[in-house]
Design an enzyme around this catalytic site. Structure first.
Site, PDB file in Angstrom:
ATOM      1  CG  HIS A 210      -4.058  13.666  -1.727  1.00 29.61           C
ATOM      2  ND1 HIS A 210      -4.199  13.505  -3.093  1.00 29.61           N
ATOM      3  CD2 HIS A 210      -4.472  12.489  -1.178  1.00 29.61           C
ATOM      4  CE1 HIS A 210      -4.656  12.287  -3.347  1.00 29.61           C
ATOM      5  NE2 HIS A 210      -4.835  11.658  -2.211  1.00 29.61           N
ATOM      6  CG  HIS A 211      -2.965  15.050   3.754  1.00 26.92           C
ATOM      7  ND1 HIS A 211      -1.636  14.870   4.001  1.00 26.92           N
ATOM      8  CD2 HIS A 211      -3.425  13.844   3.339  1.00 26.92           C
ATOM      9  CE1 HIS A 211      -1.299  13.615   3.779  1.00 26.92           C
ATOM     10  NE2 HIS A 211      -2.383  12.971   3.364  1.00 26.92           N
TER      11      HIS A 211
ATOM     12  CB  THR B  36      -5.087   7.499  -6.508  1.00 30.32           C
ATOM     13  OG1 THR B  36      -4.753   6.834  -5.310  1.00 30.32           O
ATOM     14  CG2 THR B  36      -6.489   7.130  -6.941  1.00 30.32           C
TER      15      THR B  36
ATOM     16  CB  THR C  83       1.905   6.009  -2.450  1.00 32.26           C
ATOM     17  OG1 THR C  83       2.189   6.969  -1.426  1.00 32.26           O
ATOM     18  CG2 THR C  83       0.540   5.395  -2.229  1.00 32.26           C
TER      19      THR C  83
ATOM     20  CE  LYS D  46      -0.744  11.479  -2.187  1.00 31.06           C
ATOM     21  NZ  LYS D  46      -0.367  10.213  -1.541  1.00 31.06           N
TER      22      LYS D  46
ATOM     23  N   GLY E 188       0.822  -1.213   0.000  1.00 31.72           N
ATOM     24  CA  GLY E 188       0.000   0.000   0.000  1.00 31.72           C
ATOM     25  C   GLY E 188       0.853   1.259   0.000  1.00 31.72           C
TER      26      GLY E 188
HETATM   27  N1  LIG Z   1      -2.722   2.553  -0.746  1.00 28.60           N
HETATM   28  C1  LIG Z   1      -3.522   3.410  -0.137  1.00 28.60           C
HETATM   29  O1  LIG Z   1      -4.743   3.428  -0.331  1.00 28.60           O
HETATM   30  C2  LIG Z   1      -2.928   4.364   0.851  1.00 28.60           C
HETATM   31  C3  LIG Z   1      -3.742   5.124   1.712  1.00 28.60           C
HETATM   32  C4  LIG Z   1      -3.121   5.944   2.659  1.00 28.60           C
HETATM   33  C5  LIG Z   1      -1.738   5.986   2.721  1.00 28.60           C
HETATM   34  N2  LIG Z   1      -0.994   5.265   1.860  1.00 28.60           N
HETATM   35  C6  LIG Z   1       0.470   5.223   1.914  1.00 28.60           C
HETATM   36  O2  LIG Z   1       0.819   4.363   3.012  1.00 28.60           O
HETATM   37  C7  LIG Z   1       2.071   4.788   3.580  1.00 28.60           C
HETATM   38  C8  LIG Z   1       1.884   5.056   5.065  1.00 28.60           C
HETATM   39  O3  LIG Z   1       0.963   6.103   5.247  1.00 28.60           O
HETATM   40  P1  LIG Z   1       0.613   6.647   6.726  1.00 28.60           P
HETATM   41  O4  LIG Z   1      -0.294   7.796   6.531  1.00 28.60           O
HETATM   42  O5  LIG Z   1       0.205   5.528   7.614  1.00 28.60           O
HETATM   43  O6  LIG Z   1       2.060   7.177   7.173  1.00 28.60           O
HETATM   44  P2  LIG Z   1       2.652   7.395   8.635  1.00 28.60           P
HETATM   45  O7  LIG Z   1       1.563   7.651   9.622  1.00 28.60           O
HETATM   46  O8  LIG Z   1       3.748   8.386   8.497  1.00 28.60           O
HETATM   47  O9  LIG Z   1       3.289   5.963   9.021  1.00 28.60           O
HETATM   48  C9  LIG Z   1       4.408   5.440   8.368  1.00 28.60           C
HETATM   49  C10 LIG Z   1       4.770   4.108   8.975  1.00 28.60           C
HETATM   50  O10 LIG Z   1       5.876   3.567   8.268  1.00 28.60           O
HETATM   51  C11 LIG Z   1       6.954   3.361   9.157  1.00 28.60           C
HETATM   52  N3  LIG Z   1       8.232   3.644   8.474  1.00 28.60           N
HETATM   53  C12 LIG Z   1       8.616   4.798   7.896  1.00 28.60           C
HETATM   54  N4  LIG Z   1       9.866   4.698   7.401  1.00 28.60           N
HETATM   55  C13 LIG Z   1      10.272   3.431   7.687  1.00 28.60           C
HETATM   56  C14 LIG Z   1      11.484   2.716   7.478  1.00 28.60           C
HETATM   57  N5  LIG Z   1      12.534   3.269   6.849  1.00 28.60           N
HETATM   58  N6  LIG Z   1      11.546   1.435   7.902  1.00 28.60           N
HETATM   59  C15 LIG Z   1      10.479   0.849   8.517  1.00 28.60           C
HETATM   60  N7  LIG Z   1       9.338   1.483   8.788  1.00 28.60           N
HETATM   61  C16 LIG Z   1       9.232   2.765   8.359  1.00 28.60           C
HETATM   62  C17 LIG Z   1       6.730   4.329  10.294  1.00 28.60           C
HETATM   63  O11 LIG Z   1       7.457   3.894  11.445  1.00 28.60           O
HETATM   64  P3  LIG Z   1       7.787   4.885  12.690  1.00 28.60           P
HETATM   65  O12 LIG Z   1       6.455   5.242  13.318  1.00 28.60           O
HETATM   66  O13 LIG Z   1       8.610   4.055  13.586  1.00 28.60           O
HETATM   67  O14 LIG Z   1       8.490   6.086  12.104  1.00 28.60           O
HETATM   68  C18 LIG Z   1       5.218   4.207  10.437  1.00 28.60           C
HETATM   69  O15 LIG Z   1       4.886   3.000  11.111  1.00 28.60           O
HETATM   70  C19 LIG Z   1       2.479   6.020   2.744  1.00 28.60           C
HETATM   71  O16 LIG Z   1       3.316   5.599   1.685  1.00 28.60           O
HETATM   72  C20 LIG Z   1       1.158   6.536   2.196  1.00 28.60           C
HETATM   73  O17 LIG Z   1       1.311   7.309   1.028  1.00 28.60           O
HETATM   74  C21 LIG Z   1      -1.559   4.453   0.932  1.00 28.60           C
END
Ligand SMILES: NC(=O)c1ccc[n+]([C@@H]2O[C@H](COP(=O)([O-])OP(=O)(O)OC[C@H]3O[C@@H](n4cnc5c(N)ncnc54)[C@H](OP(=O)(O)O)[C@@H]3O)[C@@H](O)[C@H]2O)c1
Length: 263
Positions: free
Chosen positions: A150-151, A161, A92, A154, A90
């Site tokens: 988006h916010h 998408t 991006t 991002k 998931g």
């Molecule tokens: N496919 C979809 O429909 C969809 C929807 C929403 C978001 N997304 C994508 O999903 C991802 C996460 O979004 P989010 O809003 O949940 O972000 P977020 O709140 O910033 O969370 C990111 C997560 O990834 C971990 N992480 C970051 N860098 C890392 C690394 N180098 N090694 C291991 N873990 C790492 C973070 O760990 P720590 O907390 O320890 O820093 C945290 O658990 C993004 O790429 C976003 O664009 C996709």
């Protein structure tokens, strides 16, 4: 389904964990990982040297981390033998090189991998319907443009998408995708424009602009939980596939209907 969430501590990771707990008849959370920690069997603290082994305890891996986090997961899977049957990506903003590495991994490890830059069922439907409208309207000289909002936090623009929607239309209609256009619009373009600000979860709109009428179809995300629910649905889909690399384009709506009825 026994799941491992990579990006467990993040906004999406926590939402997915919540959904898994609320569907405990079908799902079990084996553990999760993030940049700062490793969580196993509900928060038990363990050391990173067991990460690769633990991944193998889940039959599905769900990655919602970051570009760097995704690479870390890929490396961890490559260094260990058993990886379960399916992986949903998931995260991006992955580079074409990273996507190629996942394709190779799917073959090497004999696992089904689905790249899902948007896990909303509504967006999947938008993609299908947009191609149908395009096939009727493009030959009638309608111009097709995509806008997305988006916010402010991002990191990627345009969104994965928007690219997914634009590429689907471009491939179907033999057009070329142009992002952040400067200058005059050319005939065979599908333009993509990104707006960033505030706290918008995500909006995508496809405009079909004719001389006498205009059509618009759009999708608006109202909460993060829709992506988490969709992620579990897509994980169930990829778990049923043969080993290989898949994209959202490979999913047939009939298969989604069957999965929804199966619940
Ligand atoms: N496919 C979809 O429909 C969809 C929807 C929403 C978001 N997304 C994508 O999903 C991802 C996460 O979004 P989010 O809003 O949940 O972000 P977020 O709140 O910033 O969370 C990111 C997560 O990834 C971990 N992480 C970051 N860098 C890392 C690394 N180098 N090694 C291991 N873990 C790492 C973070 O760990 P720590 O907390 O320890 O820093 C945290 O658990 C993004 O790429 C976003 O664009 C996709």
């Amino acid at each position: 389904m026994k799941a491992w969430i990579h990006g467990y501590s993040g906004r999406m990771g926590q939402e997915i964990a919540k959904q898994i707990h609320s569907q405990s008849a079908q799902w079990k959370l084996v553990g999760g990982s993030s940049a700062k920690g490793l969580y196993y069997q509900e928060g038990e603290g363990i050391s990173w040297d067991r990460f690769e082994n633990l991944l193998g305890e889940a039959n599905v891996l769900i990655d919602f981390s970051s570009v760097a986090g995704n690479q870390q997961l890929l490396n961890a899977i490559l260094t260990q033998g058993n990886v379960g049957t399916a992986i949903l990506i998931g995260s991006t903003g992955l580079s074409p090189e990273a996507i190629d590495e996942w394709k190779n991994l799917a073959t090497k490890k004999k696992v089904a991998v689905l790249l899902a830059p948007n896990t909303s069922l509504g967006v999947l439907l938008l993609h299908q319907v947009s191609k149908l409208l395009g096939e009727v309207l493009a030959p009638l000289h309608f111009d097709i443009e995509i806008t997305e909002s988006h916010h402010r936090a991002k990191v990627d623009a345009p969104s994965g998408t928007a690219k997914f929607l634009a590429n689907g239309l471009a491939a179907t209609l033999d057009k070329k995708v142009v992002t952040n256009r400067e200058g005059k619009r050319e005939d065979n373009e599908i333009g993509v424009t990104a707006i960033r600000g505030g706290s918008v979860f995500g909006e995508h709109e496809i405009h079909y602009l004719g001389d006498e009428e205009e059509l618009r179809i759009s999708h608006r995300a109202l909460s993060r939980s829709l992506f988490a629910k969709g992620a579990l649905l897509l994980t169930r889909w990829v778990a049923k596939q043969k080993p290989g690399f898949y994209r959202l384009e490979d999913i047939r709506i009939e298969e989604m209907i069957a999965l929804i009825k199966e619940k």
